[in-house]
Enzyme design. Structure first.
Site, PDB file in Angstrom:
ATOM      1  CD  GLU A   1       6.856  17.909 -23.074  1.00  0.00           C
ATOM      2  OE1 GLU A   1       6.050  18.794 -22.780  1.00  0.00           O
ATOM      3  OE2 GLU A   1       6.250  16.672 -23.503  1.00  0.00           O
TER       4      GLU A   1
ATOM      5  CG  HIS B   1       0.780  18.020 -24.813  1.00  0.00           C
ATOM      6  ND1 HIS B   1       1.613  18.818 -24.679  1.00  0.00           N
ATOM      7  CD2 HIS B   1       1.558  16.684 -24.062  1.00  0.00           C
ATOM      8  CE1 HIS B   1       3.088  18.536 -24.136  1.00  0.00           C
ATOM      9  NE2 HIS B   1       2.786  17.356 -23.742  1.00  0.00           N
TER      10      HIS B   1
ATOM     11  CG  HIS C   1      -1.917  13.886 -26.758  1.00  0.00           C
ATOM     12  ND1 HIS C   1      -2.510  14.299 -25.619  1.00  0.00           N
ATOM     13  CD2 HIS C   1      -0.595  13.463 -26.193  1.00  0.00           C
ATOM     14  CE1 HIS C   1      -1.464  14.088 -24.479  1.00  0.00           C
ATOM     15  NE2 HIS C   1      -0.340  13.619 -24.968  1.00  0.00           N
TER      16      HIS C   1
ATOM     17  CE  LYS D   1       4.765  17.784 -14.506  1.00  0.00           C
ATOM     18  NZ  LYS D   1       4.802  16.462 -15.145  1.00  0.00           N
TER      19      LYS D   1
ATOM     20  NE  ARG E   1      -4.120  -1.972   1.985  1.00  0.00           N
ATOM     21  CZ  ARG E   1      -3.677  -3.168   2.736  1.00  0.00           C
ATOM     22  NH1 ARG E   1      -2.730  -3.365   3.537  1.00  0.00           N
ATOM     23  NH2 ARG E   1      -4.598  -4.229   2.476  1.00  0.00           N
TER      24      ARG E   1
ATOM     25  NE  ARG F   1      -0.872  18.018 -13.421  1.00  0.00           N
ATOM     26  CZ  ARG F   1      -0.439  17.203 -12.550  1.00  0.00           C
ATOM     27  NH1 ARG F   1      -0.743  17.342 -11.314  1.00  0.00           N
ATOM     28  NH2 ARG F   1       0.588  16.417 -12.891  1.00  0.00           N
TER      29      ARG F   1
ATOM     30  CE  LYS G   1      -1.424  13.918 -13.898  1.00  0.00           C
ATOM     31  NZ  LYS G   1      -1.787  14.477 -15.386  1.00  0.00           N
TER      32      LYS G   1
ATOM     33  CG  HIS H   1       5.431  13.178 -25.739  1.00  0.00           C
ATOM     34  ND1 HIS H   1       3.839  13.242 -26.174  1.00  0.00           N
ATOM     35  CD2 HIS H   1       5.387  14.061 -24.820  1.00  0.00           C
ATOM     36  CE1 HIS H   1       3.491  14.267 -25.312  1.00  0.00           C
ATOM     37  NE2 HIS H   1       4.319  14.626 -24.519  1.00  0.00           N
TER      38      HIS H   1
ATOM     39  CD  GLU I   1     -10.004  21.360  -6.638  1.00  0.00           C
ATOM     40  OE1 GLU I   1     -11.472  21.385  -7.142  1.00  0.00           O
ATOM     41  OE2 GLU I   1      -9.518  20.185  -6.823  1.00  0.00           O
TER      42      GLU I   1
ATOM     43  CG  ASN J   1      -2.812  19.067 -21.031  1.00  0.00           C
ATOM     44  OD1 ASN J   1      -2.178  18.230 -20.988  1.00  0.00           O
ATOM     45  ND2 ASN J   1      -4.108  19.042 -20.444  1.00  0.00           N
TER      46      ASN J   1
END
Ligand SMILES: NC(=O)c1ccc[n+]([C@@H]2O[C@H](COP(=O)([O-])OP(=O)(O)OC[C@H]3O[C@@H](n4cnc5c(N)ncnc54)[C@H](O)[C@@H]3O)[C@@H](O)[C@H]2O)c1
Ligand SMILES: [Zn+2]
Length: 369
Positions: A191, A254, A258, A233, A127, A247, A149, A271, A243, A251
């Site tokens: 990037e 992207h 993508h 970043k 865990r 973020r 992430k 990428h 919130e 993108n």
């Protein structure tokens, strides 16, 4: 751009990042790899330390890390196609065989694939045990090792299985980049250009001014560029925990990027190369809308051209790419949310980019109409 401040050669940097469950430090210094055992002791990383790396990275750099662990490194196969649960399973097997307990630390030494897979194993083994990220590609040093992430791909799509697992620390040694193939290095540098366009005209200008020193992997030039990228970043990721939705600015480039990766089945572009095209498309959309100065679009195009060749797109059909962009997760309630530059260093999110506008921008960057 001549009035831009030039970077002072600065061989080390330290960035404190606030994460949901505390705080961690990103240390950047040439030669840091050899000092990793001391760093791990200083941050009181739990004492049984397990390295996860790949045969390629270990062959080039393993001897720099000999003091980190008494156990054999856990070597996982290289490449995006091994970013899958079976590879996570191999890490669990090795940890269980070695009787790794909660007083263990995973030390992920490799590119973004290694960091994501090893980080996911760390997030889930017992865990959750701590992970220290030691990124060895430029992409991983400026992007994937920061933000917490972690995860793997599913046969049905990229990064579908994952978790948030902030690292205990991130240790970045630009000396490790000496062995990185030029194309991989460039892929990471796109990037960095992205961070410049979304948040820092100064960073953008320095990349343009110091391109040859960067490609020569000079630590004095690389360290401040990596540090600024990590700061941007980390700042955006921190803000999003409150919130604000910023973020999404990460993108930038992207959406079309993508879509280009998808229509070429992830085989043609690194990428970052697809993102380079995506940034050009977004810049063109901004110019057409009258919200981005054509001179700034030209500066971006000139920098990307100066960085080196990109894979061809002339054979790709605009219609296919527009269709792929329509399947993107950035489509909310039928509308494509698009990050557009308003200046070099600033963006806005618009919700009403039409397929016709996107088609025109794709054609302008060289796709087949
Ligand atoms: N977690 C995140 O927030 C995040 C963000 C961006 C990207 N990513 C993920 O990162 C991955 C891409 O990472 P990547 O571009 O580092 O790819 P990668 O990990 O596949 O590494 C690219 C290649 O470089 C080699 N390599 C690594 N370090 C080297 C070195 N020092 N010298 C020589 N060769 C070296 C590797 O063996 C590999 O062949 C993708 O899976 C992507 O989804 C994650
Ligand atoms: Zn990216």
């Amino acid at each position: 751009m001549s009035s831009l401040p030039t970077a002072l050669p600065d061989a080390t940097a330290r960035i404190e990042v606030r994460a949901g469950n505390g705080q961690y430090t990103i240390d950047i210094a040439a030669g840091l790899a050899q000092r990793l055992p001391d760093l791990l002791d200083t941050i009181e990383a739990p004492k049984r330390r397990f390295i996860v790396s790949t045969p390629t990275v270990w062959r080039f750099h393993g001897e720099r890390f000999l003091g980190v662990s008494h156990d054999d490194p856990i070597l996982i196969p290289d490449g995006e196609r091994h970013k899958q649960l079976a590879t996570v399973g191999k890490i669990y097997d090795a940890l269980i065989r070695a009787a790794a307990d909660r007083a263990s630390t995973i030390v992920a030494i490799g590119g973004g694939v290694t960091g994501d897979v090893a980080g996911f194993a760390a997030a889930t083994y017992l865990r959750g045990v701590p992970v220290v990220q030691v990124p060895t590609t430029l992409l991983a040093q400026v992007d994937s090792a920061v933000g917490g992430k972690v995860g793997v791909n599913h046969p049905m799509g990229k990064n579908l299985i994952g978790a948030f697992h902030a690292p205990l620390a991130v240790a970045i040694d630009p000396a490790l980049l000496a062995t990185l193939p030029r194309r991989e290095f460039r892929a990471g540098l796109y990037e960095v250009v992205k961070y410049g366009v979304i948040a820092s005209r100064d960073l953008f200008g320095r990349v343009a001014a110091d391109l040859s020193a960067l490609f020569a992997r000079e630590p004095g030039t690389l360290v401040p560029v990596i540090a600024d990228s990590c700061r941007i970043k980390a700042g955006i990721v921190e803000a999003d925990e409150r919130e604000t939705g910023v973020r999404r600015t990460l993108n930038f480039g992207h959406t079309a990027g993508h879509a280009l990766e998808a229509v070429t089945k992830y085989r043609r572009f690194r990428h970052g190369e697809a993102i380079a095209y995506g940034m050009l498309v977004a810049a063109q959309l901004g110019v057409t809308r009258g919200t981005f100065d054509p001179a700034d679009r030209d500066a971006l195009a000139a920098l990307i051209a100066q960085m080196g060749p990109l894979p061809a797109v002339a054979d790709l059909s605009v219609a296919h790419v527009v269709e792929a962009a329509g399947r993107d997760k950035k489509v909310i309630a039928g509308q494509l949310h698009y990050v557009l530059p308003t200046a070099i260093g600033a963006t806005e999110i618009v919700k009403d980019v039409t397929p016709a506008e996107l088609s025109a921008a794709l054609e302008a960057v060289g796709l087949r109409g």
